[in-house]
Design a protein around this motif. Structure first.
Motif, short mmCIF file in Angstrom:
data_model
loop_
_atom_site.label_atom_id
_atom_site.label_comp_id
_atom_site.label_asym_id
_atom_site.label_seq_id
_atom_site.Cartn_x
_atom_site.Cartn_y
_atom_site.Cartn_z
N GLY A 26 0.80 -1.23 0.00
CA GLY A 26 0.00 0.00 0.00
C GLY A 26 0.83 1.27 0.00
O GLY A 26 0.29 2.36 -0.16
N GLU A 27 2.14 1.15 0.18
CA GLU A 27 2.96 2.37 0.19
C GLU A 27 3.56 2.63 -1.18
O GLU A 27 4.00 1.71 -1.87
N PHE A 28 3.61 3.90 -1.53
CA PHE A 28 4.09 4.29 -2.85
C PHE A 28 5.58 3.97 -3.01
O PHE A 28 6.39 4.26 -2.13
N VAL A 29 5.95 3.37 -4.12
CA VAL A 29 7.37 3.08 -4.39
C VAL A 29 7.89 3.94 -5.53
O VAL A 29 8.90 4.62 -5.40
N ALA A 30 7.20 3.89 -6.66
CA ALA A 30 7.69 4.66 -7.81
C ALA A 30 6.60 4.80 -8.86
O ALA A 30 5.62 4.06 -8.86
N LYS A 31 6.78 5.80 -9.71
CA LYS A 31 5.95 5.93 -10.90
C LYS A 31 6.83 5.63 -12.10
O LYS A 31 7.88 6.24 -12.25
N LEU A 32 6.43 4.68 -12.91
CA LEU A 32 7.26 4.31 -14.05
C LEU A 32 6.56 4.69 -15.35
O LEU A 32 5.36 4.52 -15.48
N ARG A 33 7.34 5.25 -16.29
CA ARG A 33 6.76 5.71 -17.56
C ARG A 33 7.50 5.11 -18.75
O ARG A 33 8.28 5.78 -19.41
N PRO A 34 7.25 3.84 -19.04
CA PRO A 34 7.85 3.25 -20.24
C PRO A 34 7.20 3.80 -21.49
O PRO A 34 6.05 4.25 -21.45
N GLU A 35 7.95 3.80 -22.60
CA GLU A 35 7.42 4.37 -23.84
C GLU A 35 7.53 3.39 -24.99
O GLU A 35 8.36 2.51 -25.01
N LYS A 36 6.63 3.61 -25.95
CA LYS A 36 6.74 2.93 -27.24
C LYS A 36 6.93 4.06 -28.23
O LYS A 36 6.04 4.87 -28.43
N ARG A 37 8.12 4.16 -28.82
CA ARG A 37 8.41 5.30 -29.70
C ARG A 37 8.33 4.90 -31.17
O ARG A 37 8.72 3.80 -31.55
N VAL A 38 7.86 5.85 -31.96
CA VAL A 38 7.96 5.69 -33.41
C VAL A 38 8.81 6.85 -33.93
O VAL A 38 8.43 8.01 -33.80
N TYR A 39 9.97 6.53 -34.47
CA TYR A 39 10.87 7.58 -34.97
C TYR A 39 10.40 8.06 -36.33
O TYR A 39 10.06 7.26 -37.20
#
Lengths: 647, 160
Positions: free
Chosen positions: A552-565
């Motif tokens: 229940g305790e916050f650890v991290a916010k993760l923002r993975p991406e899918k990129r199109v160049y």
């Protein structure tokens, strides 16, 4: 204009490297002191010309000169500046220019930092290095000129750098790796030069040691960075794949360890001399073999450059010349070399012999697995196979476990002979205590007990504890060499711990997730919040947001991406992770698999950072040995010609 | 005294040689056994259709992903597609997991997995290259007789 200058200076560099190969050697042959002394100035000129040529290529990249074919293929006006610079070595031609530049850099370093070498030796060594540089430079000019033009119809914009390479990893990984690969040319040249004189003495081993350590430390950094890069950029959380090209860098590294240890024995005790020479030749040959495997396209690999048969044939011929030539010289001269000293079976010499044997067998097993697909294709007339990681794990791991056992004990053995006390009486408490401790820890950490994992963990901890005790008992460390050795060994132990804990206790899953859904993994709850569009400098991305909590305790916010160049429409996965010394939480975004659902890969990887921390520690150890005063003092001795067999 | 030392020196040398020979022989045998069990043969779609590929053994198969053949399941991460040699041979591939970034219809891929007796290839791993111009040599070979630019010409175009 600028590319032509670069091209021109490359041609001049080829001329100078031929001069470097010929003139000092001619001086030795004619006993002409003036000719013998030409080496350092030619080496300086060679380095300056290649650096200028490299600078010209870099300028063309920065100026977006798409009339240069290499620039047009590997850059784009929208590419961020730092990647324009690193794109210089992003593909075959430019990376080989970097390789050649580094070769000339090592040559210059030998010319500058070898006041201790006799006139005669220095001339011979520089000649050998000049010969190698000439080979590299002609390969560049005749098969892979980076300055070729696209005239008169050049593209308005470039084809862009492979997005995979648009990363910090590309900026640092290849230069470090090449420093290592090419650096092994120095001990090679020293060995060849010494063979031509027919006198292998302790001085030769002493000269070779710092150069070998330096090259090997760079290679260690290169491989470590490569593994880290693979982990976050293309590996989907993997950090070693037994890929043909990874193996190509791993083999000279393993052989380099053997060489480092064998040189120590040759220097201190005058044993294994001809063997050490053979190792120096093999290590550099494996470096060249690596270049051949990467650049000829004979093997399927993520690293393989574009296939062009003429390049493969050129390197193959160079390889045959270098290996064949040096082995012929070896066969001709080495029979006269005799080891002076004897040793007992429990001596440090014997330990080093075991180290060498195990390392050579380990290297051979990797070589066999790497080249087997080629052999198989030739034997069976075109049937294609691949050799999977299970082969390497089955063969390599047991050998390396034996090696670790030897590694735990051997630093405490003595030259000539070791009394039983030192090995047994001092170490039995640790032999007994460590498995017990590890069992307890493992029982607490994980529910299941894995026997192999416990064994390997015990070994690693044992190595660390013994090193720490040695450090503590010695009070102060007597020399930089010893400190370096201890750091390097400790680094290996740290890396082993990382490897075994990561392999055994990692948890990972590929799942289909809709926004709002969450998944529980190894005590963490990972919630998929949603996806939004993000615009980067030269790409568009779907950026997901994941909320990681524990109890229940916050650890991290993760923002993975899918990129199109935008230029090549290449799709790239940018994973995101919450790094930590004890564990990494890793999230990578797969494809969109439904209206709102995405494929997601999640990992919790305990101790994974220890692998690279260990690697860096090992490299640090290698660099620390360079500070040893002995190497400088010996130089003074040698220059007064009073060096004997004193150890 | 001197003679004795000579003897022990020779004995030492002999022991070293015997040790090395035994170790090398053992390691070679072990390595070859491990190698034999862990090589994965490549089969082209044509060979699989003809029944030349073994069923239930880990092999590699590859070819071009047929346009319009990629079907995703409604639940989970299941996906199926057809690889072909662009002639007549077609093989259905089933896979559960995340496909590589460069996986696309009309692209050359290699799959590692097992053939079922129904002729469906169940993949554990699907490989596509990270370079849009790169064609796995195996796939290039399987497509050799078709009127398609080969791996070499594609790459030459890239570097001309």
């Amino acid at each position: 204009m600028i590319p032509e200058l670069g091209h021109f200076s490359l041609i001049l560099a080829l001329g100078l490297s031929v001069a470097l190969a010929v003139l000092p050697a001619l001086g030795v042959y004619r006993r002409d002191a003036l000719l013998m002394q030409t080496g350092p100035s030619i080496a300086t000129g060679l380095f300056v010309l290649l650096a200028f040529s490299f600078g010209c290529l870099m300028y063309s990249f920065i100026q977006d000169d798409f009339s240069v074919a290499y620039v047009a293929n590997n850059s784009n006006s929208a590419l961020p500046l730092q990647y324009k610079i690193s794109a210089v070595w992003g593909a075959h031609e430019g990376s080989f220019l970097l390789w050649t530049l580094i070769a000339s850099g090592w040559t210059l370093a030998v010319a500058a930092f070898s006041r201790g070498l006799t006139f005669d030796m220095k001339a011979r060594v520089l000649s050998v290095l000049g010969l190698l540089c000439a080979g590299f430079a002609s390969f560049l000019l005749f098969t892979s000129n980076p300055f070729d033009r696209n005239l008169p119809f050049h593209p308005a914009d470039g084809g862009d750098l492979n997005p995979l390479l648009q990363d910090f990893g590309l900026i640092v990984h290849p230069p470090m790796l090449y420093m290592g690969y090419v650096g092994f040319a120095v001990p090679f040249a020293l060995a060849i030069a010494t063979l031509t004189t027919g006198r292998l003495d302790a001085a030769w081993a002493r000269w070779s040691r710092p150069w070998t350590n330096a090259a090997w430390a760079f290679l260690t950094v290169g491989i470590t960075l490569g593994s880290w890069w693979a982990y976050y950029e293309l590996g989907w959380g993997g950090w070693w794949f037994w890929d043909a090209v990874e193996n190509a860098s791993f083999m000279p590294w393993l052989m380099g360890i053997a060489l480092i240890h064998s040189l120590a024995a040759s220097e201190k005790r005058g044993v294994f001399k001809s063997w050490t020479v053979l190792l120096a030749i093999s290590t550099f040959s494996l470096s060249l073999l690596g270049a051949f495997l990467v650049r000829s396209g004979v093997l399927t690999s993520v690293h393989a450059f574009a296939v062009d048969p003429t390049r493969g044939i050129f390197i193959l011929m160079f390889l045959v010349l270098v290996i064949g030539g040096s082995l012929t010289l070896y066969a001709w001269k080495a029979s006269g070399i005799k080891s002076e000293a004897q040793f007992e079976w429990n001596s440090r010499e014997a330990m080093l012999l075991i180290n060498n044997l195990l390392l050579v067998v380990a290297t051979a097993s990797v070589l066999l697995g790497t080249l087997y697909p080629l052999l198989y294709e030739v034997i069976t007339d075109g049937k294609k196979i691949s050799v999977g990681p299970p082969y390497f794990n089955r063969v390599f791991v047991p050998i390396v476990c034996l090696l670790f056992i030897a590694m735990a004990v051997s630093p405490f053995s003595r030259w000539r002979r070791t009394s039983g006390d030192v090995l047994l009486r001092q170490h039995w408490p640790f032999l007994l205590a460590t498995p017990v401790i590890i069992c307890l820890v493992t029982y607490v950490v994980a529910t299941g007990i894995d026997v192999i994992a416990i064994g390997v963990e015990t070994l690693a901890v044992w190595i660390l504890v013994l090193l720490a005790r040695h450090w503590w008992q010695a009070g102060s460390i007597s020399s930089a060499s010893q400190l370096g050795m201890m750091l390097a060994h400790a680094g290996i132990a740290v890396a082993i711990l990382g490897v075994i804990v990561t392999i055994t206790y990692s948890e990972g899953r590929d799942v289909r997730m809709n926004p709002g859904e969450s998944i529980a993994l190894a005590g963490y709850d990972i919630t998929f919040e949603g996806v939004q569009k993000v615009r980067g400098p030269n790409y568009l991305a779907d950026q997901a947001e994941f909320n990681v909590t524990r109890d229940g305790e916050f650890v991290a916010k993760l923002r993975p991406e899918k990129r199109v160049y935008s230029v090549g429409q290449n799709v790239m996965t940018e994973a995101d992770m919450d790094p930590g010394l004890m564990r990494d939480v890793y999230v990578a975004l797969g494809e969109k698999v439904g209206d709102t659902a995405w494929a997601v890969r999640v990992h919790v990887k305990p101790f994974v950072r220890w692998i690279w921390l260990g690697g860096l520690l090992v490299a640090l150890g290698g660099f620390v040995t360079l500070l040893d005063k002995r190497y400088r003092r010996v130089r003074e001795l040698v220059s007064n010609n009073v060096v004997g067999t004193a150890a | 005294m001197k003679f004795g030392r000579m003897k022990s020196h020779r004995r030492n040398r002999l022991l070293i040689i015997v040790f090395i020979v035994c170790a090398a022989a053992g390691a070679t045998t072990f390595a070859l056994f491990a190698l034999n069990e862990n090589i994965n043969l490549f089969y082209s779609p044509e060979q699989i259709v003809k029944g030349e590929a073994p069923v239930g053994k880990t092999i590699r198969a590859g070819g071009m992903v047929l346009d319009g053949s990629v079907i995703r399941s409604e639940e989970g991460l299941g996906v199926s597609f057809v690889v072909s040699d662009l002639k007549s041979a077609q093989v259905k591939v089933e896979f559960e997991g995340i496909l590589p970034d460069m996986f696309r219809e009309g692209q050359g891929v290699i799959a590692l997995g097992q053939l079922t007796d129904k002729g469906v290839f169940v993949a554990e791993e699907v490989l596509a290259k990270h370079d849009e111009n790169y064609m796995p040599p195996e796939v290039a070979d399987a497509l050799k007789d078709v009127n398609q630019p080969s791996a070499n010409t594609l790459n030459k175009a890239n570097y001309n």
